[in-house]
Write a protein that holds these residues in place. Structure first.
Motif, short mmCIF file in Angstrom:
data_model
loop_
_atom_site.label_atom_id
_atom_site.label_comp_id
_atom_site.label_asym_id
_atom_site.label_seq_id
_atom_site.Cartn_x
_atom_site.Cartn_y
_atom_site.Cartn_z
N ASN A 10 0.84 -1.19 0.00
CA ASN A 10 0.00 0.00 0.00
C ASN A 10 0.89 1.25 0.00
OD1 ASN A 10 -2.45 1.42 0.12
ND2 ASN A 10 -2.43 1.51 2.35
N ARG A 11 0.37 2.32 -0.56
CA ARG A 11 1.03 3.62 -0.56
C ARG A 11 2.42 3.52 -1.19
NH1 ARG A 11 -1.05 5.55 5.49
NH2 ARG A 11 -3.27 5.52 4.96
N THR A 33 -0.61 -2.06 -6.08
CA THR A 33 -0.65 -1.04 -5.02
C THR A 33 -1.97 -0.30 -5.08
OG1 THR A 33 0.64 0.77 -4.03
CG2 THR A 33 0.47 0.74 -6.43
N ASP A 34 -2.17 0.63 -4.18
CA ASP A 34 -3.45 1.34 -4.16
C ASP A 34 -3.55 2.39 -5.26
OD1 ASP A 34 -1.46 2.85 -2.84
OD2 ASP A 34 -2.93 3.92 -1.63
N TYR A 35 -2.48 3.16 -5.43
CA TYR A 35 -2.50 4.26 -6.40
C TYR A 35 -1.08 4.47 -6.91
CZ TYR A 35 -3.08 8.99 -8.33
OH TYR A 35 -3.11 10.08 -9.16
N SER A 62 -3.29 -0.71 -10.07
CA SER A 62 -3.82 0.05 -8.94
C SER A 62 -5.23 -0.41 -8.61
CB SER A 62 -3.83 1.55 -9.27
OG SER A 62 -4.69 1.82 -10.35
N THR A 66 -9.43 1.19 -2.93
CA THR A 66 -8.62 1.34 -1.73
C THR A 66 -8.27 2.80 -1.47
OG1 THR A 66 -6.53 0.98 -2.93
CG2 THR A 66 -7.63 -0.96 -2.03
N VAL A 67 -8.19 3.60 -2.53
CA VAL A 67 -7.96 5.04 -2.36
C VAL A 67 -9.17 5.66 -1.67
CG1 VAL A 67 -7.48 7.21 -3.54
CG2 VAL A 67 -6.51 5.08 -4.42
N GLN A 70 -9.35 4.69 2.08
CA GLN A 70 -8.39 5.41 2.92
C GLN A 70 -8.78 6.87 3.10
OE1 GLN A 70 -4.07 3.79 2.47
NE2 GLN A 70 -5.11 3.29 0.56
N VAL A 87 -8.21 -2.58 3.35
CA VAL A 87 -7.38 -2.19 2.21
C VAL A 87 -6.36 -3.28 1.90
CG1 VAL A 87 -5.57 -0.57 1.48
CG2 VAL A 87 -7.68 0.29 2.49
N ILE A 91 -5.84 -5.52 -1.61
CA ILE A 91 -4.57 -5.63 -2.34
C ILE A 91 -4.16 -7.10 -2.44
CG2 ILE A 91 -2.12 -5.06 -2.27
CD1 ILE A 91 -2.90 -2.37 -1.00
N TYR A 113 0.08 -8.23 2.91
CA TYR A 113 -0.57 -8.29 1.60
C TYR A 113 -0.40 -9.66 0.93
CZ TYR A 113 0.34 -3.41 2.59
OH TYR A 113 0.45 -2.19 3.23
#
Length: 392
Positions: A10-11, A33-35, A62, A66-67, A70, A87, A91, A113
């Motif tokens: 993540n992140r 990943t999230d973004y 992505s 999840t974005v 959060q 989240v 993932i 994850y």
């Protein structure tokens, strides 16, 4: 030719260094990943830093939901939903799905994850490598609980680190299915072994300086007070209460302590002793100026997965004081670069502060030499050690 790897987190964890390590060898199948900038149809200006020059967007996947989760974390957590756990699971499911569609890809996943892919019968033949970035809660509890009892502070921090049993269950499942475990410090390795994993399959790969640092600015003068600096969350496991107690008893003459804290917990920043200033909400540029102004950086953590801020401080020429429960304890630094103190021992920490002040007074510490030493611990060297550990 070694197989390719799917990486997930993540992140912008560790500034994408793990994925970049395999990407440099053209062995990155995918980063989940999230973004990631350029990986989805929408853009979020405040996340424009979510990218790496070593990883192209077409090598990422992505997860927009999840974005959104959060962004709503505050209200969701307040009604009892563990947002980050949700989240992480999204993932993890994405990793599993990508791996099923990539028959020649092995798994190089951060802890939190990996479970969904590691336990999937369809992926039984894949190599499963786990990067554990934070010590296992079993050892964390054994370290923090006596300190909480002695100081009567930090109860909520202890619960935060050890009380989410569903997250511990995920980590234990991941470890039980991993072929190899990588971690950044001997403390994290010790925690993984304490949790029952075979020590021969746990490898310590110390971090390097992961993100590009701004140009150095020489702003220290002989007229300045001796400035000590702490950067991090003011939480129990960082040893903030030990630092303040040691400062009150061992503060050198004409010295100040600046604490840059993103958040405070358990009243740790109440009733500050003389000579302490707290700052928050600093930009990256403002934080870099604090590093460049400081003579000595202090991180007396009870528990630390590594302590990347120590490397950042060293790259600005800061002398360092660190506990044996940080990754710096594994680097074998000479005394003219840093001093190790005993975690949880205010006398040991206070003596280190006094010794550092004496070395500065005697002209035995040179910031340029420390900056040169920091070049030995680069992101490139970390990535190379990761590849060596993977047999590339």
């Amino acid at each position: 030719m070694p197989g390719k790897y799917i990486v997930a987190h993540n992140r912008d964890r560790d500034f994408y260094q793990l994925a970049a390590a395999v990407a440099e060898a053209d062995l990155l199948e995918c980063l989940v990943t999230d973004y990631y900038v350029g990986a989805q149809r929408f853009s979020v200006p405040r996340l424009k830093h979510r990218r790496s020059p070593l990883i192209s967007a077409d090598k990422t996947r992505s997860i927009p939901s999840t974005v959104a989760l959060q962004a709503l974390r505050g209200p969701l957590d307040r009604i009892g939903i563990d947002t980050i756990h949700n989240v992480n699971r999204r993932i993890g499911r994405k990793v599993r799905d990508v791996a099923r569609r990539s028959p020649n890809a092995d798994l190089l996943l951060y802890s939190s994850y990996a479970r969904e892919a590691f336990v999937d019968p369809d992926l039984e033949d894949r190599k499963k490598h786990l990067f554990v970035f934070h010590p296992h809660p079993t050892l964390i509890g054994e370290i923090l609980a006596p300190d909480v009892s002695h100081w009567r502070i930090g109860q909520s921090g202890l619960k935060e680190e050890t009380g989410l049993t569903h997250r511990v269950d995920v980590l234990n499942d991941e470890l039980s299915h991993a072929d190899k475990v990588l971690c950044a410090s001997a403390l994290t390795k010790r925690s993984v072994v304490r949790a029952g994993f075979d020590a021969d399959r746990v490898h310590v790969v110390p971090y390097g300086i992961a993100r590009p640092m701004p140009a150095y600015q020489e702003v220290r003068t002989k007229a300045d007070p001796l400035r000590f600096l702490f950067v991090g969350q003011a939480i129990h496991r960082k040893g903030v209460h030990h630092l303040l107690a040691a400062w009150q008893r061992h503060r050198p003459a004409n010295a100040e302590l600046v604490m840059v804290c993103s958040r405070s917990q358990d009243g740790l920043l109440e009733n500050l002793p003389d000579g302490v200033r707290v700052k928050s909400g600093l930009s990256n540029e403002e934080l870099w100026k604090e590093y460049c102004r400081a003579h000595c950086f202090v991180l007396p953590s009870l528990v630390e997965g590594f302590g990347l801020v120590l490397l950042e401080a060293m790259s600005a020429g800061c002398y360092t004081i660190f506990s044996e429960n940080t990754g710096f304890a594994d680097l074998g630094l000479p005394e003219n670069t840093g001093l190790q103190c005993k975690a949880g021992d205010t006398t040991s920490l206070g003596e280190a502060i006094e010794r550092a002040a004496g070395m500065f007074a005697d002209g035995k510490i040179h910031h340029d030499e420390i900056r040169q030493t920091s070049e030995l611990f680069s992101g490139a060297s970390f990535r190379e050690r990761v590849r060596e550990c993977l047999g590339m």
